[in-house]
Write a protein that holds these residues in place. Structure first.
Motif, PDB file in Angstrom:
ATOM      1  N   UNK A   1       0.831  -1.206   0.000  1.00  0.00           N
ATOM      2  CA  UNK A   1       0.000   0.000   0.000  1.00  0.00           C
ATOM      3  C   UNK A   1       0.865   1.255   0.000  1.00  0.00           C
ATOM      4  N   UNK A   2       1.906   1.252   0.821  1.00  0.00           N
ATOM      5  CA  UNK A   2       2.789   2.414   0.905  1.00  0.00           C
ATOM      6  C   UNK A   2       3.530   2.640  -0.405  1.00  0.00           C
ATOM      7  N   UNK A   3       3.906   1.564  -1.080  1.00  0.00           N
ATOM      8  CA  UNK A   3       4.587   1.674  -2.369  1.00  0.00           C
ATOM      9  C   UNK A   3       3.650   2.281  -3.413  1.00  0.00           C
ATOM     10  N   UNK A   4       2.383   1.870  -3.390  1.00  0.00           N
ATOM     11  CA  UNK A   4       1.408   2.410  -4.347  1.00  0.00           C
ATOM     12  C   UNK A   4       1.229   3.915  -4.178  1.00  0.00           C
ATOM     13  N   UNK A   5       1.303   4.378  -2.937  1.00  0.00           N
ATOM     14  CA  UNK A   5       1.184   5.812  -2.667  1.00  0.00           C
ATOM     15  C   UNK A   5       2.467   6.548  -3.052  1.00  0.00           C
ATOM     16  N   UNK A   6       3.598   5.918  -2.785  1.00  0.00           N
ATOM     17  CA  UNK A   6       4.875   6.559  -3.069  1.00  0.00           C
ATOM     18  C   UNK A   6       5.284   6.530  -4.518  1.00  0.00           C
ATOM     19  N   UNK A   7       4.700   5.618  -5.303  1.00  0.00           N
ATOM     20  CA  UNK A   7       5.056   5.488  -6.719  1.00  0.00           C
ATOM     21  C   UNK A   7       3.791   5.270  -7.557  1.00  0.00           C
ATOM     22  N   UNK A   8       2.854   6.235  -7.509  1.00  0.00           N
ATOM     23  CA  UNK A   8       1.546   6.025  -8.160  1.00  0.00           C
ATOM     24  C   UNK A   8       1.619   5.843  -9.671  1.00  0.00           C
ATOM     25  N   UNK A   9       2.614   6.448 -10.308  1.00  0.00           N
ATOM     26  CA  UNK A   9       2.708   6.335 -11.762  1.00  0.00           C
ATOM     27  C   UNK A   9       3.207   4.971 -12.212  1.00  0.00           C
TER      28      UNK A   9
END
Length: 382
Positions: free
Chosen positions: A183-191
């Motif tokens: 989840x944190x990765x999705x927020x930190x690297x949305x593109x």
């Protein structure tokens, strides 16, 4: 190790929801099994260090022990004591596996586990996708770095892994601790993250976290007497727990406590968990994780992360998990509208306990939701 019970076809219930402009409130499921364990974060932390894996501890079985038979009818990732591939990150060696071709999937293991916990998922998923699985720093075949561990360390690790190794938009899949990292990765690297799948994810909502209005002022006595004595006591107690959890019989019994069907608690699994414990830094990593990370996570909450996420979310939930029951899955689904929920008759690690059901549900979601973001998913039963 022999199986203690027969494999029973899992009962799977799928609910798919299209993305909505407002977060709806969904009614409770009438057939939902009772959540048997609404537990505190500290309790989860103390048991989680031992049961999700114990990869920072253990005495390896004999070299031939990993040759046990794979799950009937399923392919299994070959166990390699020396590991597969290695990538250097911030001066530390990171272990990973890559198989297949196509859209990338990045698999993140739970607390104490390794890439080998995805043993029955990687070969099947790799038939249609390019599958990566990596060991988080401090776990598995990755370095046991003596650093101050924080949830963001693993988030940064996976973000850099996607940027430097994967180099393409990816779907991130995580179990337990790996779920919150995803989840944190999705927020930190949305593109770069096109979807997230959670399997019995760690993390709590802010309302579930203990809040303190005011932090007590640290006195001279507290700083120079109480805190040092507390650290000595913690080291003694945790040192004993570390020694106890190293026993092979303990590893097996704890794994069976979170696998409702213990058929897959075999020599392969035990060795994949115990072998990394031979690292001389394992004991110190255990101590740091227990005292400085697991028991101090109040600033990381599910709602704070989910409120910033934009990609589709799949919840694959073992409803019989003795730690994190289906109530959490329902709450996540209600909070985040662009979500799909699959209920599984399994414990805390459904990807290894009922891998066939997990693979089918994940592949179906990938083809119908992630690959076709403009279409609305249907409600289905598995």
């Amino acid at each position: 190790m022999s199986a203690s019970c027969a494999v029973t076809p899992p009962s799977v219930r799928t609910e798919l929801f299209s993305s909505l402009s407002k977060r709806p409130t969904f009614p409770a499921q009438t057939r939902r099994p009772r959540n048997r364990c609404e537990i505190s974060r500290r309790h989860f932390a103390v048991r989680g260090i031992v049961a999700s894996g114990v990869s920072v501890m253990g005495t390896p079985p004999s070299p031939s022990s990993a040759a046990s038979q794979p799950l009937q009818g399923g392919e299994r990732l070959a166990f390699k004591p020396e590991g597969y591939n290695f990538w250097e990150w911030r001066g530390h060696k990171i272990h990973y596996v890559v198989q297949g071709e196509g859209m990338p999937l990045v698999l993140i293991h739970g607390f104490g586990a390794s890439v080998f916990h995805w043993r029955y998922n990687i070969p099947e998923l790799a038939k249609k996708y390019k599958v990566y699985a990596l060991d988080l720093l401090g776990f598995g075949w990755s370095d046991k770095a003596l650093i101050e561990y924080d949830a963001m360390v693993w988030t940064d690790q996976v973000i850099d892994f996607i940027k430097e190794i994967v180099k393409e938009p990816s779907v991130v899949v995580g179990n337990s601790l790996g779920g919150f990292t995803a989840l944190s990765v999705a927020v930190g690297l949305p593109e770069q993250v096109t979807g997230v799948a959670l399997l019995n994810s760690a993390g709590q909502f802010a309302s579930e976290s203990r809040k303190q209005d005011h932090e007590a002022e640290e006195t001279v006595i507290t700083k120079f007497i109480v805190k040092p004595l507390k650290e000595v006591f913690q080291r003694v107690v945790l040192g004993f727990l570390f020694w106890q959890a190293k026993q092979p019989s303990r590893i097996e019994s704890v794994l069976k406590s979170v696998y409702i069907n213990a058929a897959n608690v075999d020599d392969y699994l035990v060795e994949s968990i115990s072998k990394p414990a031979t690292d001389p830094n394992a004991g110190e990593v255990y101590y740091r994780l227990m005292t400085r990370f697991l028991t101090n996570q109040s600033r990381y909450t599910l709602d704070s992360v989910l409120s910033k996420m934009t990609c589709p979310l799949l919840l694959l939930w073992g409803d019989l998990d003795p730690w994190v029951g289906p109530a959490k899955a329902e709450k996540i689904k209600a909070f985040y509208s662009n979500s799909s929920l699959v209920h599984l008759q399994a414990g805390h690690c459904p990807h290894d306990e009922v891998p066939e059901a997990v693979n089918v549900a994940l592949l179906d979601w990938l083809s119908n939701v992630v690959s076709k973001p403009s279409s609305s998913p249907d409600v289905s039963e598995m």
